[in-house]
Scaffold this active site. Structure first.
Site, PDB file in Angstrom:
ATOM      1  N   TYR A  57       0.835  -1.197   0.000  1.00 24.18           N
ATOM      2  CA  TYR A  57       0.000   0.000   0.000  1.00 24.18           C
ATOM      3  C   TYR A  57       0.871   1.249   0.000  1.00 24.18           C
ATOM      4  O   TYR A  57       0.491   2.285  -0.563  1.00 24.18           O
ATOM      5  CB  TYR A  57      -0.933  -0.001   1.211  1.00 24.18           C
ATOM      6  CG  TYR A  57      -1.867  -1.197   1.280  1.00 24.18           C
ATOM      7  CD1 TYR A  57      -2.238  -1.894   0.125  1.00 24.18           C
ATOM      8  CD2 TYR A  57      -2.370  -1.636   2.497  1.00 24.18           C
ATOM      9  CE1 TYR A  57      -3.080  -2.988   0.190  1.00 24.18           C
ATOM     10  CE2 TYR A  57      -3.221  -2.737   2.572  1.00 24.18           C
ATOM     11  CZ  TYR A  57      -3.566  -3.414   1.413  1.00 24.18           C
ATOM     12  OH  TYR A  57      -4.403  -4.492   1.486  1.00 24.18           O
ATOM     13  N   HIS A  78      -9.704   0.727   7.526  1.00 30.91           N
ATOM     14  CA  HIS A  78     -10.037   1.883   6.689  1.00 30.91           C
ATOM     15  C   HIS A  78      -9.315   3.153   7.134  1.00 30.91           C
ATOM     16  O   HIS A  78      -8.770   3.888   6.310  1.00 30.91           O
ATOM     17  CB  HIS A  78     -11.549   2.129   6.696  1.00 30.91           C
ATOM     18  CG  HIS A  78     -12.320   1.134   5.904  1.00 30.91           C
ATOM     19  ND1 HIS A  78     -13.702   1.155   5.814  1.00 30.91           N
ATOM     20  CD2 HIS A  78     -11.919   0.066   5.154  1.00 30.91           C
ATOM     21  CE1 HIS A  78     -14.104   0.157   5.043  1.00 30.91           C
ATOM     22  NE2 HIS A  78     -13.049  -0.515   4.643  1.00 30.91           N
ATOM     23  N   LYS A  96     -17.830   1.426   2.612  1.00 27.07           N
ATOM     24  CA  LYS A  96     -18.649   1.568   3.809  1.00 27.07           C
ATOM     25  C   LYS A  96     -18.417   0.395   4.754  1.00 27.07           C
ATOM     26  O   LYS A  96     -18.110  -0.705   4.272  1.00 27.07           O
ATOM     27  CB  LYS A  96     -20.126   1.648   3.405  1.00 27.07           C
ATOM     28  CG  LYS A  96     -20.648   0.339   2.827  1.00 27.07           C
ATOM     29  CD  LYS A  96     -21.740   0.551   1.851  1.00 27.07           C
ATOM     30  CE  LYS A  96     -21.566  -0.212   0.585  1.00 27.07           C
ATOM     31  NZ  LYS A  96     -20.476  -1.059   0.357  1.00 27.07           N
TER      32      LYS A  96
END
Length: 327
Positions: A57, A78, A96
């Protein structure tokens, strides 16, 4: 930034596949994908024709060819993933729920604001054509004053204790995965609830299997929701007004048909719209529009509402006794 807004995809799970497929179908520029495993990133890149595959990442965050990153890891990651991308100057579209709780949501929203970057929750339902039409109908006063929402999101999903949905370490449970849909819908209609009543049943892992909520609002409105991961239900929704109602067919949170009925139960309008793919690209259209306009919050799903929804979820969890590791 080039004329085309360049997307990066963070993580390569099922929801990332669905979203990226809709991006490709819609002609968006998907520039890079990142996984914690290089082989996974390369396989995903080959599947969708993505130019760059990153094995971390951090490498995606450092990629100068990426403008906005779609974050599709499990909920507990998240906030960490969003911090990494925002600190690298990337806009973010976050699956979400936007974070695990309200505290993290506030942190991410404030960080993005301080850097002048967009943060948007990937609540794709809110951007679908039938939801746009519902807002128009309500604004026109067609069904009068809106008093009630009734909505369910009930699915028969894997019962494997190791499955993400059933893992407390991965933020599993019906509320955050499924319940967020009707709770977000209630927020759009009525705002933040004044009183909350919630009841739940739990799996052996500690994750919630079924949860029912009744919300009352300052204006006297009521919203009732039922969400479950262990039973397959109707997945329909109804908005009740003083002179009519809107019925949203199965599956109400995906592209579907709506009907407007008057108080005599006569159908006065039926609406449906053809949608390419799953319809997940409409949130990408919104994100790109905002970025081009230099805006860091959507009028359709404002950042402050995203935080308020997470705080409502926190209040529901407090009432049913649901707490995740590390909180």
């Amino acid at each position: 930034m080039t004329d085309a807004i360049r997307w990066g995809i963070l993580a390569t799970g099922g929801i990332a596949h669905a979203f990226t497929n809709d991006l490709v179908l819609g002609g968006f520029q998907v520039q890079a994908v990142a996984s914690r495993r290089q082989a996974s990133a390369e396989a995903f890149a080959a599947e969708f024709g993505i130019p760059t595959a990153h094995g971390s990442y951090e490498a995606l965050a450092a990629d100068p060819e990426v403008d906005i990153v779609y974050i599709s890891t499990p909920h507990p990651f998240h906030a960490e993933n969003a911090r990494l991308m925002l600190n690298a100057g990337k806009h973010v579209l976050i699956e979400k729920p936007v974070t695990l709780n309200g505290r993290e949501a506030r942190e991410i929203v404030d960080l993005a604001a301080g850097k002048g970057l967009l943060v948007l929750e990937a609540m794709w339902t809110r951007f679908l054509p039938h939801m746009v039409r519902i807002r128009e109908i309500l604004a026109a006063g067609t069904i009068g004053d809106v008093h009630t929402l009734i909505a369910d999101h009930t699915q028969l999903l894997p019962d494997d204790p190791e499955h993400r949905l059933n893992s407390m370490a991965l933020g599993g449970g019906a509320l955050l995965d499924l319940g967020i849909y009707p709770l977000t819908f209630a927020s759009e209609l009525f705002g933040r609830p004044e009183t909350i009543l919630a009841a739940a049943t739990f799996k052996s892992t500690g994750a919630d299997a079924q949860i029912a909520t009744t919300f009352r609002y300052a204006g006297g409105q009521i919203a009732q929701t039922l969400s479950a991961s262990d039973t397959a239900g109707r997945n329909e929704a109804t908005i009740l007004g003083t002179i009519g109602r809107i019925e949203i067919d199965r599956t109400w949170y995906a592209p579907t048909t709506i009907r407007v009925l008057n108080s005599a139960h006569e159908v006065t309008e039926t609406f449906s719209a053809p949608v390419t793919g799953r319809g997940m690209h409409f949130q990408a259209i919104e994100a790109e529009k905002l970025i081009r306009a230099g805006k860091i919050s959507s009028d359709i799903l404002p950042v402050e509402e995203m935080v308020a929804i997470m705080e409502t979820l926190d209040a529901v969890r407090e009432q049913i006794g649901l707490r995740y590791p590390g909180e």
